[in-house]
Write a protein that holds these residues in place. Structure first.
Motif, PDB file in Angstrom:
ATOM      1  N   ALA B 242       4.306 -48.259 -41.068  1.00 53.96           N
ATOM      2  CA  ALA B 242       3.957 -48.256 -39.646  1.00 53.96           C
ATOM      3  C   ALA B 242       3.915 -46.822 -39.115  1.00 53.96           C
ATOM      4  N   TYR B 245       0.901 -45.176 -40.416  1.00 50.18           N
ATOM      5  CA  TYR B 245      -0.273 -45.708 -39.729  1.00 50.18           C
ATOM      6  C   TYR B 245      -0.461 -45.021 -38.382  1.00 50.18           C
ATOM      7  N   LEU B 246       0.649 -44.816 -37.647  1.00 46.79           N
ATOM      8  CA  LEU B 246       0.565 -44.200 -36.325  1.00 46.79           C
ATOM      9  C   LEU B 246       0.308 -42.700 -36.405  1.00 46.79           C
ATOM     10  N   GLY B 258       0.597 -46.981 -45.863  1.00 46.50           N
ATOM     11  CA  GLY B 258       0.288 -47.094 -44.442  1.00 46.50           C
ATOM     12  C   GLY B 258      -0.864 -46.192 -44.037  1.00 46.50           C
ATOM     13  N   VAL B 261      -4.198 -47.672 -45.123  1.00 51.21           N
ATOM     14  CA  VAL B 261      -4.679 -48.714 -44.211  1.00 51.21           C
ATOM     15  C   VAL B 261      -5.250 -48.071 -42.959  1.00 51.21           C
ATOM     16  N   GLN B 265      -9.220 -48.516 -41.491  1.00 50.59           N
ATOM     17  CA  GLN B 265      -9.458 -49.509 -40.446  1.00 50.59           C
ATOM     18  C   GLN B 265     -10.779 -49.322 -39.717  1.00 50.59           C
ATOM     19  N   LEU B 268     -13.783 -51.232 -41.667  1.00 58.06           N
ATOM     20  CA  LEU B 268     -13.431 -52.563 -42.152  1.00 58.06           C
ATOM     21  C   LEU B 268     -14.660 -53.409 -42.460  1.00 58.06           C
ATOM     22  N   THR B 269     -15.736 -53.230 -41.688  1.00 63.20           N
ATOM     23  CA  THR B 269     -16.921 -54.044 -41.937  1.00 63.20           C
ATOM     24  C   THR B 269     -17.761 -53.487 -43.083  1.00 63.20           C
ATOM     25  N   PHE B 275      -9.442 -51.478 -47.078  1.00 66.04           N
ATOM     26  CA  PHE B 275      -8.415 -51.994 -46.176  1.00 66.04           C
ATOM     27  C   PHE B 275      -7.524 -53.024 -46.858  1.00 66.04           C
ATOM     28  N   TYR B 276      -8.125 -53.907 -47.657  1.00 67.43           N
ATOM     29  CA  TYR B 276      -7.355 -55.034 -48.184  1.00 67.43           C
ATOM     30  C   TYR B 276      -6.351 -54.625 -49.248  1.00 67.43           C
ATOM     31  N   GLY B 279      -2.993 -52.971 -48.119  1.00 62.89           N
ATOM     32  CA  GLY B 279      -2.245 -53.984 -47.374  1.00 62.89           C
ATOM     33  C   GLY B 279      -1.609 -55.004 -48.299  1.00 62.89           C
TER      34      GLY B 279
END
Lengths: 326, 309
Positions: B242, B245-246, B258, B261, B265, B268-269, B275-276, B279
């Protein structure tokens, strides 16, 4: 009970004072608020730097700064921000409402979910339902909150694309151009809250449902539940009035203790959904070395956590009449 | 199940000669054997341990043997998973498999260091507070409470922003906040142990306080401490990811799960594989550690199994 509440609040004031002092030291020593100004190119004139130093009270010794901050609080002054136009008190109030809305709703959803899942798991112990619930609980416990939130956000975007119009809001706490009328505003806010609430609630409920299951199992094994059954009460009445009421007591404590963790979770969730709430305020302030904003943030959250723990203690007495606070 | 018998008196046949095989030979079972036996019966925990060991080996051995270095630019940009790049590549051609393995190493190192450090400090802190009681207890536990009232992520982010960057400094920052939780647990256990007869006996024999705490209290509290430390690894992984990530945790060019990810993000598309996989690795690590902790709890403290599933 009132005397107990007052005594508890009085006892927590020294804790707040000392913790605010420790955080003040850490925040003041962990970065220079003038960094942004000093590294600006072309460099600003020395008078500007001198003025900023004075405005941010950096010319005072550390203890003096803390004292000024502390006494300022009584007049509603949270101290100067790095951004000279920012009124910390007003900004914090606005953000606090946005974030607390999310936290309160997510906790409500999580508690209801935890009680339902925990009780069903306990009543149907070792059934397929129980195993599924247990596995899901462990899965959500192991899932990073930001990962789940990003997944949900993407699912919302995909859904919107499939439908061809904006049904689920994925960015912000409300629309940029807020709709007119009270109910339209409420609907708009609620629409923006759906996904963040779900992701925060799912992360939080998992541990609680485990507690609820364990305490329900313990209660169902107790003598008074057996007595209630022997008296010929209906299964429903035994479960709700005798078992569940007692099994709820541990959960109140756990919920209160976890509030600080949920606030942390909200910071992450807000970041994913790009809310301008408390989370954004804190993270920006840390990046800018904005000492007084960080202080105000921690003061408010610590107060909320302490108050919430007090409420949980009082709730304890309501749920369990054996506990009396004289 | 045979009770662990009293140690047999010195065998007459000498230490090397094996005891004759009889119908009722009673094998000595140490505490360790009993615990191991009970742990091995917890099937989910054993499977989890296997998966975790496999993951650790994959991260360290696999990471060293894999043909791409983490952070190395390959000529293939934005490739979906293939035999050449099992987890695909990112926009500048970095092999995601190598990145994820590197991230797993860093995230695991941080988590284990956090668990070790906060367990060590927290256990002793709580044991000392619980053992001496009164004023010492009040003062020491107020210090723990102080840390517990602060939202962990906020303070960790603040400290990591200043100190951050390297993985072991981040571990120290997280551990510096987490020991307070451990001290609560250890104090609770010690409070109940303190009144037991064997502590009184040790005191009567003239054992010093240090000896009582280190030789009698801590070993008896070890079960709860080990379980707690295991779960801490899972919690620390989640906190570290986390933070990263931040943007307050591990920083590029180094990487953590983290951070991976976080970097993925926005795409993602277009590049969902980025991404997966990180995680899934986080979930797999945290999940298996939680199951192992559960198995250890059952093995170390069989009394608790009555209520737990």
């Amino acid at each position: 009970m009132l005397a107990f509440a007052i005594r508890r609040i009085a006892a927590s004031i020294p804790i707040l004072l000392i913790s605010s002092f420790v955080v003040f030291l850490l925040a003041s020593l962990s970065g220079n608020p003038l960094d942004e100004l000093l590294f600006r190119n072309p460099p600003p004139p020395p008078e500007v730097i001198a003025l900023e130093t004075e405005r941010l009270r950096l010319d005072e010794p550390l203890l003096e700064r803390y004292w000024l901050w502390l006494t300022g609080l009584f007049t509603g002054d949270f101290g100067p921000s790095v951004h000279s136009t920012l009124d910390i008190g007003a900004e914090l109030t606005r953000r606090f409402i946005v974030t607390m809305r999310l936290i309160a709703l997510a906790m409500l959803v999580a508690v209801v979910l935890a009680v339902v899942v925990g009780v069903v798991s306990a009543v149907k112990q070792y059934s397929k339902t129980d195993y599924t619930a247990t596995f899901l609980g462990f899965l959500f416990l192991a899932m990073p909150s930001f990962w789940l939130a990003i997944l949900l956000k993407q699912a919302g975007i995909d859904f919107n694309d499939a439908v061809g119009q904006q049904v689920i809001y994925t960015i912000g706490a409300s629309s940029v151009i807020e709709p007119d009328g009270f109910w339209a505003k409420v609907a708009d806010t609620a629409g923006h809250m759906v996904l963040p609430t779900i992701s925060l609630a799912l992360i939080s409920y998992a541990a609680w449902s485990r507690y609820q299951r364990a305490s329900m199992l313990e209660v169902m094994d107790s003598d008074y539940v057996r007595l209630a059954r022997a008296k010929g009460l209906s299964n429903r009445r035994v479960m709700v009035r005798h078992a569940l009421r007692n099994a709820l007591i541990p959960l109140t404590t756990v919920t209160a203790l976890d509030l600080a963790a949920i606030i942390s979770g909200a910071v992450v969730t807000e970041t994913v959904f790009q809310w301008r709430g408390m989370g954004d305020l804190l993270l920006t302030a840390i990046r800018d070395n904005d000492t007084y904003v960080v202080m105000a943030w921690l003061l408010v959250t610590a107060t909320v956590v302490i108050l919430f723990n007090l409420i949980a203690d009082l709730l304890y007495a309501v749920l369990d009449p054996r506990i009396r606070y004289a | 199940m045979p009770e662990s018998p009293a140690r047999p008196s010195a065998p007459a046949a000498g230490p090397t000669a094996p005891a004759p095989e009889r119908e009722f030979t009673v094998a000595e079972r140490s505490q360790f054997h009993l615990v191991r036996h009970r742990f091995l019966q917890h099937r989910l925990a054993v499977v989890s341990l296997g998966v975790l060991v496999a993951l650790v080996l994959l991260a360290y051995v696999g990471g060293a043997l894999w043909k791409y270095e983490p952070g190395q630019f390959t000529p293939d940009n934005s490739q979906p998973p293939s035999w050449d790049h099992p987890f695909g590549t990112d926009a500048v051609g970095k092999d995601q498999f190598a990145q994820v393995l590197r991230g797993t190493q860093i995230s695991l190192q941080i988590a284990v260091l956090v668990a070790l450090f906060s367990t060590l400090v927290g256990t002793i802190w709580g044991a000392v507070a619980g053992y001496f009681g009164r004023g010492v207890d009040t003062v020491m536990m107020r210090v723990s409470d102080l840390i517990l009232t602060l939202p962990l992520l906020a303070v960790a982010a603040m400290l990591a922003h200043h100190f951050g960057g390297s993985w072991w400094l981040i571990s120290l920052v997280i551990a510096g906040l987490y020991w307070a939780y451990v001290s609560r647990v250890s104090r609770g256990v010690v409070l109940s142990l303190r009144e037991k007869e064997f502590i009184e006996a040790a005191k009567a024999l003239g054992a010093s306080n240090t000896r009582i705490i280190l030789r009698h209290l801590v070993p008896n509290a070890l079960g709860s401490i080990i379980v707690n430390a295991t779960i801490l690894v899972a919690i620390a992984i989640l906190l570290e990811t986390a933070l990263s990530y931040l943007g307050f945790g591990v920083r590029p060019p180094d990487t953590s799960l983290g951070l991976l990810v976080s970097e993925a993000q926005t795409a993602l598309t277009t590049r969902p594989w980025l991404f997966y996989f990180p995680g899934l690795f986080i979930i797999l690590i945290a999940l298996t550690i939680n199951f192992i902790g559960d198995g250890l709890r059952d093995a170390l403290d069989p009394r608790q199994t009555k209520v737990r599933a």
